[in-house]
Design a protein around this motif. Sequence first.
Motif, PDB file in Angstrom:
ATOM      1  N   VAL A 208      41.007  28.242  18.965  1.00  0.00           N
ATOM      2  CA  VAL A 208      41.434  29.593  19.324  1.00  0.00           C
ATOM      3  C   VAL A 208      41.154  30.485  18.122  1.00  0.00           C
ATOM      4  N   CYS A 209      40.326  31.501  18.318  1.00  0.00           N
ATOM      5  CA  CYS A 209      39.920  32.375  17.217  1.00  0.00           C
ATOM      6  C   CYS A 209      40.369  33.806  17.489  1.00  0.00           C
ATOM      7  N   LEU A 210      40.940  34.447  16.495  1.00  0.00           N
ATOM      8  CA  LEU A 210      41.284  35.860  16.569  1.00  0.00           C
ATOM      9  C   LEU A 210      40.238  36.660  15.813  1.00  0.00           C
ATOM     10  N   ARG A 211      39.771  37.751  16.421  1.00  0.00           N
ATOM     11  CA  ARG A 211      38.754  38.566  15.756  1.00  0.00           C
ATOM     12  C   ARG A 211      39.231  39.025  14.374  1.00  0.00           C
ATOM     13  N   SER A 212      40.487  39.447  14.295  1.00  0.00           N
ATOM     14  CA  SER A 212      41.014  39.947  13.025  1.00  0.00           C
ATOM     15  C   SER A 212      40.949  38.884  11.938  1.00  0.00           C
ATOM     16  N   ASP A 213      41.250  37.624  12.302  1.00  0.00           N
ATOM     17  CA  ASP A 213      41.215  36.541  11.318  1.00  0.00           C
ATOM     18  C   ASP A 213      39.788  36.258  10.856  1.00  0.00           C
ATOM     19  N   LEU A 214      38.852  36.215  11.808  1.00  0.00           N
ATOM     20  CA  LEU A 214      37.459  35.932  11.443  1.00  0.00           C
ATOM     21  C   LEU A 214      36.891  37.038  10.558  1.00  0.00           C
ATOM     22  N   GLU A 215      37.197  38.288  10.912  1.00  0.00           N
ATOM     23  CA  GLU A 215      36.697  39.399  10.105  1.00  0.00           C
ATOM     24  C   GLU A 215      37.269  39.358   8.692  1.00  0.00           C
ATOM     25  N   ALA A 216      38.533  38.971   8.575  1.00  0.00           N
ATOM     26  CA  ALA A 216      39.168  38.891   7.250  1.00  0.00           C
ATOM     27  C   ALA A 216      38.521  37.800   6.397  1.00  0.00           C
ATOM     28  N   ARG A 217      38.060  36.722   7.056  1.00  0.00           N
ATOM     29  CA  ARG A 217      37.430  35.610   6.330  1.00  0.00           C
ATOM     30  C   ARG A 217      35.916  35.766   6.218  1.00  0.00           C
ATOM     31  N   GLY A 218      35.376  36.787   6.893  1.00  0.00           N
ATOM     32  CA  GLY A 218      33.930  36.990   6.861  1.00  0.00           C
ATOM     33  C   GLY A 218      33.172  35.938   7.644  1.00  0.00           C
ATOM     34  N   GLU A 219      33.773  35.390   8.677  1.00  0.00           N
ATOM     35  CA  GLU A 219      33.132  34.365   9.499  1.00  0.00           C
ATOM     36  C   GLU A 219      32.639  34.957  10.808  1.00  0.00           C
ATOM     37  N   ALA A 220      31.676  34.294  11.412  1.00  0.00           N
ATOM     38  CA  ALA A 220      31.095  34.747  12.677  1.00  0.00           C
ATOM     39  C   ALA A 220      31.502  33.803  13.800  1.00  0.00           C
ATOM     40  N   LEU A 221      31.894  34.375  14.928  1.00  0.00           N
ATOM     41  CA  LEU A 221      32.290  33.560  16.070  1.00  0.00           C
ATOM     42  C   LEU A 221      31.143  32.662  16.518  1.00  0.00           C
ATOM     43  N   GLU A 222      29.926  33.173  16.474  1.00  0.00           N
ATOM     44  CA  GLU A 222      28.775  32.397  16.927  1.00  0.00           C
ATOM     45  C   GLU A 222      28.635  31.096  16.149  1.00  0.00           C
ATOM     46  N   GLU A 223      28.826  31.160  14.838  1.00  0.00           N
ATOM     47  CA  GLU A 223      28.700  29.954  14.019  1.00  0.00           C
ATOM     48  C   GLU A 223      29.776  28.930  14.380  1.00  0.00           C
ATOM     49  N   ILE A 224      30.997  29.406  14.593  1.00  0.00           N
ATOM     50  CA  ILE A 224      32.088  28.509  14.963  1.00  0.00           C
ATOM     51  C   ILE A 224      31.832  27.900  16.332  1.00  0.00           C
ATOM     52  N   PHE A 225      31.373  28.740  17.262  1.00  0.00           N
ATOM     53  CA  PHE A 225      31.105  28.279  18.626  1.00  0.00           C
ATOM     54  C   PHE A 225      30.094  27.135  18.632  1.00  0.00           C
ATOM     55  N   PHE A 226      28.976  27.313  17.937  1.00  0.00           N
ATOM     56  CA  PHE A 226      27.941  26.277  17.958  1.00  0.00           C
ATOM     57  C   PHE A 226      28.336  25.051  17.143  1.00  0.00           C
ATOM     58  N   ALA A 227      29.143  25.259  16.099  1.00  0.00           N
ATOM     59  CA  ALA A 227      29.628  24.111  15.340  1.00  0.00           C
ATOM     60  C   ALA A 227      30.497  23.211  16.209  1.00  0.00           C
ATOM     61  N   ILE A 228      31.273  23.843  17.107  1.00  0.00           N
ATOM     62  CA  ILE A 228      32.166  23.081  17.983  1.00  0.00           C
ATOM     63  C   ILE A 228      31.419  22.476  19.168  1.00  0.00           C
ATOM     64  N   THR A 229      30.610  23.284  19.827  1.00  0.00           N
ATOM     65  CA  THR A 229      29.980  22.822  21.069  1.00  0.00           C
ATOM     66  C   THR A 229      28.740  21.961  20.841  1.00  0.00           C
ATOM     67  N   GLU A 230      28.141  22.082  19.650  1.00  0.00           N
ATOM     68  CA  GLU A 230      26.939  21.290  19.390  1.00  0.00           C
ATOM     69  C   GLU A 230      27.095  20.361  18.198  1.00  0.00           C
ATOM     70  N   GLY A 231      28.236  20.481  17.499  1.00  0.00           N
ATOM     71  CA  GLY A 231      28.431  19.638  16.324  1.00  0.00           C
ATOM     72  C   GLY A 231      29.831  19.120  16.247  1.00  0.00           C
ATOM     73  N   GLU A 232      30.386  19.132  15.054  1.00  0.00           N
ATOM     74  CA  GLU A 232      31.723  18.618  14.827  1.00  0.00           C
ATOM     75  C   GLU A 232      32.745  19.725  15.007  1.00  0.00           C
ATOM     76  N   GLU A 233      33.917  19.393  15.585  1.00  0.00           N
ATOM     77  CA  GLU A 233      35.000  20.356  15.748  1.00  0.00           C
ATOM     78  C   GLU A 233      35.576  20.704  14.391  1.00  0.00           C
ATOM     79  N   ARG A 234      35.988  21.974  14.258  1.00  0.00           N
ATOM     80  CA  ARG A 234      36.586  22.439  13.010  1.00  0.00           C
ATOM     81  C   ARG A 234      38.082  22.151  13.030  1.00  0.00           C
TER      82      ARG A 234
END
Length: 234
Positions: A208-234
Amino acid sequence: MLTVAHLTKRYGKVLADDDLNFQVRPGEIAVMLGPNGAGKSTAIKCIAGLLRFEGEITVCGYGNKTKEARRCFGYIPELPAPYEALTVYEHLEFIARAYKVENWQAAADTLLERMEMTDKAKKLGKELSKGMQQKLSICCALLPSPKVILLDEPLVGLDPHAIKELKAMLVEQKNAGATILVSTHMLDSVEDLWDKALIMKDGRIAAVCLRSDLEARGEALEEIFFAITEGEER
């Protein structure tokens, strides 16, 4: 408010949704993301009251299959199914009467205009293309100004103008305090809309990702999405 607690759905021995738990608050747009077969549409159909399930789902504080809950939400299915013998305008009149919407004509006219369907008002449901059926489904769902809006792959089959208008209408509904849940496998189609992202994999909510949290950490939803669906879960 939409609350989903321990939602589990089985088809025989197949576990389509496995103990889903989440909330979508008023004034919030949540997107349910995941590859095909992740369980997104099944979850939406359970919330809409179309499937039996284990667990508890409440809409505006009411059980999702109650009359009170049904009056609170609008549902835009993945596959629209208009009444073949009703005209476009008769569909809207039917919805207005069912939801007891007063003075609905002006709102109906505005929705048709925004979806570029004014000239289709007298067309029968069976005469509409798939894209036009989807536009009609959107108009019918939004006419009663629902407090909770469920959308299952809503942008598929829409032309660019309709996509732009639907996104604008969802933001307007959000700003008016509506609770909105969008299911899609096309991440780029909702990248400018979401407040909360529910990433699904194998029938479970993997993150579960909140936009505000990702923006604060400088992370991209796309990277998290593909890491989970095509790689290892975070």
